[in-house]
Design a protein around this motif. Structure first.
Motif, PDB file in Angstrom:
ATOM      1  N   THR A  10       0.930  -1.231   0.107  1.00 39.45           N
ATOM      2  CA  THR A  10       0.023  -0.072  -0.025  1.00 39.45           C
ATOM      3  C   THR A  10       0.871   1.175   0.122  1.00 39.45           C
ATOM      4  OG1 THR A  10      -0.247  -0.211   2.179  1.00 39.45           O
ATOM      5  CG2 THR A  10      -1.969  -1.045   1.285  1.00 39.45           C
ATOM      6  N   SER A  11       2.052   1.321   0.162  1.00 38.18           N
ATOM      7  CA  SER A  11       2.880   2.337   0.410  1.00 38.18           C
ATOM      8  C   SER A  11       4.194   2.123  -0.104  1.00 38.18           C
ATOM      9  CB  SER A  11       2.861   2.799   1.837  1.00 38.18           C
ATOM     10  OG  SER A  11       3.823   3.648   2.325  1.00 38.18           O
ATOM     11  N   GLY A  12       5.004   3.211  -0.423  1.00 38.56           N
ATOM     12  CA  GLY A  12       6.322   3.305  -0.910  1.00 38.56           C
ATOM     13  C   GLY A  12       6.808   2.238  -1.824  1.00 38.56           C
ATOM     14  N   ILE A  13       7.672   1.565  -1.495  1.00 37.79           N
ATOM     15  CA  ILE A  13       8.511   0.462  -2.324  1.00 37.79           C
ATOM     16  C   ILE A  13       7.480  -0.238  -2.979  1.00 37.79           C
ATOM     17  CG2 ILE A  13      10.242  -1.225  -2.731  1.00 37.79           C
ATOM     18  CD1 ILE A  13      12.169   0.539  -0.855  1.00 37.79           C
ATOM     19  N   GLN A  58      -3.699  -8.489   5.957  1.00 37.10           N
ATOM     20  CA  GLN A  58      -3.214  -9.465   6.796  1.00 37.10           C
ATOM     21  C   GLN A  58      -2.029  -8.637   7.539  1.00 37.10           C
ATOM     22  OE1 GLN A  58      -3.373 -12.694   8.362  1.00 37.10           O
ATOM     23  NE2 GLN A  58      -4.200 -12.885   6.338  1.00 37.10           N
ATOM     24  N   ASP A  59      -2.062  -8.769   8.894  1.00 32.88           N
ATOM     25  CA  ASP A  59      -1.066  -8.236   9.775  1.00 32.88           C
ATOM     26  C   ASP A  59       0.246  -9.562   9.711  1.00 32.88           C
ATOM     27  OD1 ASP A  59       1.008  -7.500  11.642  1.00 32.88           O
ATOM     28  OD2 ASP A  59      -0.577  -6.703  13.122  1.00 32.88           O
ATOM     29  N   LEU A  60       1.426  -9.338   8.872  1.00 26.76           N
ATOM     30  CA  LEU A  60       2.293 -10.400   9.011  1.00 26.76           C
ATOM     31  C   LEU A  60       3.210 -10.360  10.117  1.00 26.76           C
ATOM     32  CD1 LEU A  60       2.965 -10.099   5.229  1.00 26.76           C
ATOM     33  CD2 LEU A  60       1.887 -11.845   6.288  1.00 26.76           C
ATOM     34  N   ASN A  86       8.131  -7.841   0.913  1.00 28.57           N
ATOM     35  CA  ASN A  86       8.604  -6.422   0.998  1.00 28.57           C
ATOM     36  C   ASN A  86       8.194  -5.659   2.207  1.00 28.57           C
ATOM     37  OD1 ASN A  86       9.001  -3.375  -0.332  1.00 28.57           O
ATOM     38  ND2 ASN A  86       6.934  -3.450   0.217  1.00 28.57           N
ATOM     39  N   ALA A  87       6.878  -6.229   2.677  1.00 27.45           N
ATOM     40  CA  ALA A  87       6.552  -5.482   3.913  1.00 27.45           C
ATOM     41  C   ALA A  87       7.601  -5.429   5.084  1.00 27.45           C
ATOM     42  CB  ALA A  87       5.275  -6.267   4.617  1.00 27.45           C
ATOM     43  N   LEU A 109       7.882 -10.149  11.385  1.00 25.23           N
ATOM     44  CA  LEU A 109       7.384  -9.529   9.948  1.00 25.23           C
ATOM     45  C   LEU A 109       8.609  -9.959   8.903  1.00 25.23           C
ATOM     46  CD1 LEU A 109       5.433  -7.942   7.998  1.00 25.23           C
ATOM     47  CD2 LEU A 109       6.562  -5.814   8.867  1.00 25.23           C
ATOM     48  N   PRO A 181      18.167  -1.928  -1.265  1.00 24.44           N
ATOM     49  CA  PRO A 181      18.251  -0.531  -1.621  1.00 24.44           C
ATOM     50  C   PRO A 181      18.824   0.261  -0.317  1.00 24.44           C
ATOM     51  CG  PRO A 181      15.756  -1.363  -1.234  1.00 24.44           C
ATOM     52  CD  PRO A 181      16.873  -2.537  -0.790  1.00 24.44           C
ATOM     53  N   THR A 184      15.503   5.436   0.723  1.00 24.10           N
ATOM     54  CA  THR A 184      14.428   5.693  -0.259  1.00 24.10           C
ATOM     55  C   THR A 184      13.333   6.575   0.304  1.00 24.10           C
ATOM     56  OG1 THR A 184      15.086   3.424  -0.989  1.00 24.10           O
ATOM     57  CG2 THR A 184      13.210   4.452  -1.914  1.00 24.10           C
ATOM     58  N   ALA A 187       7.405   6.450   3.352  1.00 25.73           N
ATOM     59  CA  ALA A 187       6.586   6.892   4.705  1.00 25.73           C
ATOM     60  C   ALA A 187       7.339   6.364   5.739  1.00 25.73           C
ATOM     61  CB  ALA A 187       5.132   6.445   4.606  1.00 25.73           C
TER      62      ALA A 187
HETATM   63  N1  LIG Z   1      12.640   3.316   2.627  1.00 26.28           N
HETATM   64  C1  LIG Z   1      13.941   3.209   2.784  1.00 26.28           C
HETATM   65  O1  LIG Z   1      14.878   3.951   2.839  1.00 26.28           O
HETATM   66  C2  LIG Z   1      14.420   1.578   2.801  1.00 26.28           C
HETATM   67  C3  LIG Z   1      15.433   1.326   2.518  1.00 26.28           C
HETATM   68  C4  LIG Z   1      15.997  -0.019   2.540  1.00 26.28           C
HETATM   69  C5  LIG Z   1      15.108  -1.132   2.526  1.00 26.28           C
HETATM   70  N2  LIG Z   1      13.637  -0.556   2.733  1.00 26.28           N
HETATM   71  C6  LIG Z   1      12.723  -1.729   2.880  1.00 26.28           C
HETATM   72  O2  LIG Z   1      11.672  -1.672   2.041  1.00 26.28           O
HETATM   73  C7  LIG Z   1      10.466  -2.214   2.528  1.00 26.28           C
HETATM   74  C8  LIG Z   1       9.421  -1.457   2.349  1.00 26.28           C
HETATM   75  O3  LIG Z   1       9.477  -0.251   3.043  1.00 26.28           O
HETATM   76  P1  LIG Z   1       9.185   1.325   2.549  1.00 26.28           P
HETATM   77  O4  LIG Z   1      10.245   2.124   2.638  1.00 26.28           O
HETATM   78  O5  LIG Z   1       8.355   1.220   1.185  1.00 26.28           O
HETATM   79  O6  LIG Z   1       8.080   1.750   3.799  1.00 26.28           O
HETATM   80  P2  LIG Z   1       6.671   1.897   3.906  1.00 26.28           P
HETATM   81  O7  LIG Z   1       6.076   3.163   2.785  1.00 26.28           O
HETATM   82  O8  LIG Z   1       6.384   2.503   5.101  1.00 26.28           O
HETATM   83  O9  LIG Z   1       5.690   0.683   3.552  1.00 26.28           O
HETATM   84  C9  LIG Z   1       5.566  -0.360   4.158  1.00 26.28           C
HETATM   85  C10 LIG Z   1       4.493  -1.193   3.414  1.00 26.28           C
HETATM   86  O10 LIG Z   1       4.482  -2.404   4.402  1.00 26.28           O
HETATM   87  C11 LIG Z   1       3.012  -2.630   4.988  1.00 26.28           C
HETATM   88  N3  LIG Z   1       3.410  -3.180   6.264  1.00 26.28           N
HETATM   89  C12 LIG Z   1       3.807  -2.618   7.370  1.00 26.28           C
HETATM   90  N4  LIG Z   1       3.781  -3.578   8.769  1.00 26.28           N
HETATM   91  C13 LIG Z   1       3.041  -4.363   7.986  1.00 26.28           C
HETATM   92  C14 LIG Z   1       2.487  -5.775   8.719  1.00 26.28           C
HETATM   93  N5  LIG Z   1       2.875  -5.759  10.112  1.00 26.28           N
HETATM   94  N6  LIG Z   1       1.893  -6.742   7.934  1.00 26.28           N
HETATM   95  C15 LIG Z   1       1.517  -6.286   6.794  1.00 26.28           C
HETATM   96  N7  LIG Z   1       2.087  -5.360   6.223  1.00 26.28           N
HETATM   97  C16 LIG Z   1       2.896  -4.371   6.690  1.00 26.28           C
HETATM   98  C17 LIG Z   1       2.643  -1.239   5.248  1.00 26.28           C
HETATM   99  O11 LIG Z   1       1.095  -1.099   4.955  1.00 26.28           O
HETATM  100  P3  LIG Z   1       0.339  -1.239   6.436  1.00 26.28           P
HETATM  101  O12 LIG Z   1       0.633  -0.122   7.448  1.00 26.28           O
HETATM  102  O13 LIG Z   1      -1.455  -0.920   5.789  1.00 26.28           O
HETATM  103  O14 LIG Z   1       0.250  -2.646   6.959  1.00 26.28           O
HETATM  104  C18 LIG Z   1       3.089  -0.807   3.881  1.00 26.28           C
HETATM  105  O15 LIG Z   1       2.353  -1.045   2.722  1.00 26.28           O
HETATM  106  C19 LIG Z   1      10.656  -2.516   3.971  1.00 26.28           C
HETATM  107  O16 LIG Z   1      11.136  -4.101   3.871  1.00 26.28           O
HETATM  108  C20 LIG Z   1      12.002  -1.747   4.125  1.00 26.28           C
HETATM  109  O17 LIG Z   1      12.784  -2.216   5.336  1.00 26.28           O
HETATM  110  C21 LIG Z   1      13.174   0.539   3.015  1.00 26.28           C
END
Ligand SMILES: NC(=O)c1ccc[n+]([C@@H]2O[C@H](COP(=O)([O-])OP(=O)(O)OC[C@H]3O[C@@H](n4cnc5c(N)ncnc54)[C@H](OP(=O)(O)O)[C@@H]3O)[C@@H](O)[C@H]2O)c1
Length: 269
Positions: A10-13, A58-60, A86-87, A109, A181, A184, A187
């Motif tokens: 739903t968000s970000g990557i 689903q809460d993973l 990815n979550a 998770l 990554p 990035t 949120a």
């Molecule tokens: N942003 C960065 O700088 C960065 C860098 C390297 C790696 N990453 C990785 O990239 C991945 C995505 O992160 P993002 O930056 O895109 O963050 P984000 O925008 O906060 O997105 C996180 C996503 O995961 C879902 N999520 C969170 N907790 C969850 C749970 N308990 N069960 C199911 N879904 C869950 C959220 O939806 P809901 O809240 O609706 O559940 C949302 O869709 C993560 O694994 C993060 O560690 C991010």
């Protein structure tokens, strides 16, 4: 294209993965906690791309959630061709005073659910002699990151697990890649109370991360570090002592809160 299951869609990557795979014509299974956001995104992607999108809120971070999710897919007759694990979320600050329950949720998770989803969906991919598992790790997977100790450790698990599994599956038609990554703009930071602009690291966008990750999975690369500067940090770091890179991580990811905490924690008792 085969159907793609994306967690954290739903968000970000994860949202960028959903948009990219939808634009390529793949049917999708989207997973996150927020049912409403999943529905909105699914509606938009179906209308725009003429694909089928199924959503499973689903809460993973709950231990048995992976089994529930895969049962829902089976019951709906949805075979999964590519799994994008990815979550995830961030949690920063000194470990010693950190929220233990939150760390537990993070480990479930980032690691337990990722491993279980892989284990539950892999046998059918192997039988079909075709499939992909794309695990989103991070640049933090390569060495320890002070004040992100649990986060970095969970990402190291993802990288190690993916590299091992890829090797085991060579020649089966199933590809495995860890995406690593750098920072990035998503949120994630706001949710973790961080400001990515307080760091000295480059901050990229989700779309190039997604494109580089899908390309690496297609080529069955063990891992990919999207972005030239991030590649330099990771590959350059291999020639330096690990302890130096761990120290450097504090400087690179400096942030006012970290600075205060670092001083506090080093004061003799
Ligand atoms: N942003 C960065 O700088 C960065 C860098 C390297 C790696 N990453 C990785 O990239 C991945 C995505 O992160 P993002 O930056 O895109 O963050 P984000 O925008 O906060 O997105 C996180 C996503 O995961 C879902 N999520 C969170 N907790 C969850 C749970 N308990 N069960 C199911 N879904 C869950 C959220 O939806 P809901 O809240 O609706 O559940 C949302 O869709 C993560 O694994 C993060 O560690 C991010």
């Amino acid at each position: 294209m085969d159907r793609v299951l994306i967690t954290g869609a739903t968000s970000g990557i994860g949202e960028a993965f959903s948009r990219e795979y939808a634009a390529r014509g793949a049917d999708l299974v989207l997973v996150a906690r927020s049912a409403e956001q999943l529905e909105t995104l699914a509606g938009e992607l179906m209308e725009k791309n003429g694909i089928t999108v199924t959503t499973f809120p689903q809460d993973l971070s709950i231990p048995q959630s992976a089994e529930r999710l895969v049962s829902s897919c089976h019951n709906a007759g949805l075979a999964i061709g590519t799994l994008v694990n990815n979550a995830g979320f961030g949690q920063t600050g000194p470990f010693v005073t950190g929220p233990r329950e939150r760390y537990e949720e993070m480990i479930v998770l980032h690691n337990l659910s990722l491993m279980k989803l892989t284990s539950l969906l892999l046998p059918a991919m192997k039988r079909r002699q075709r499939g992909g598992i794309l695990n989103v790790a991070s640049i933090t997977a390569f060495h320890g990151i002070p004040y992100n100790a649990v986060y970095a450790a969970t990402k190291a698990f993802i990288l190690s697990f993916s590299e091992s599994l890829r090797e085991e599956l060579l020649g089966t038609g199933v590809h495995v890649t860890a995406s690593c990554p750098g920072m990035t703009r998503t949120a994630l930071f706001e949710k973790a109370g961080m400001n990515p602009d307080n760091t000295l690291l480059p901050v990229g966008l989700p779309e190039p991360v997604v494109k580089a990750s899908i390309k690496a999975l297609e080529k069955n690369r063990p891992y990919v570090v999207p972005g030239l500067l991030n590649k330099l940090i990771v590959h350059g770091g291999k020639f330096l002592p690990r302890s130096f890179m761990v120290r450097l991580a504090i400087l690179l990811a400096r942030n006012e809160t970290h600075g205060t905490q670092a001083t506090e924690i080093r004061q003799p008792h």
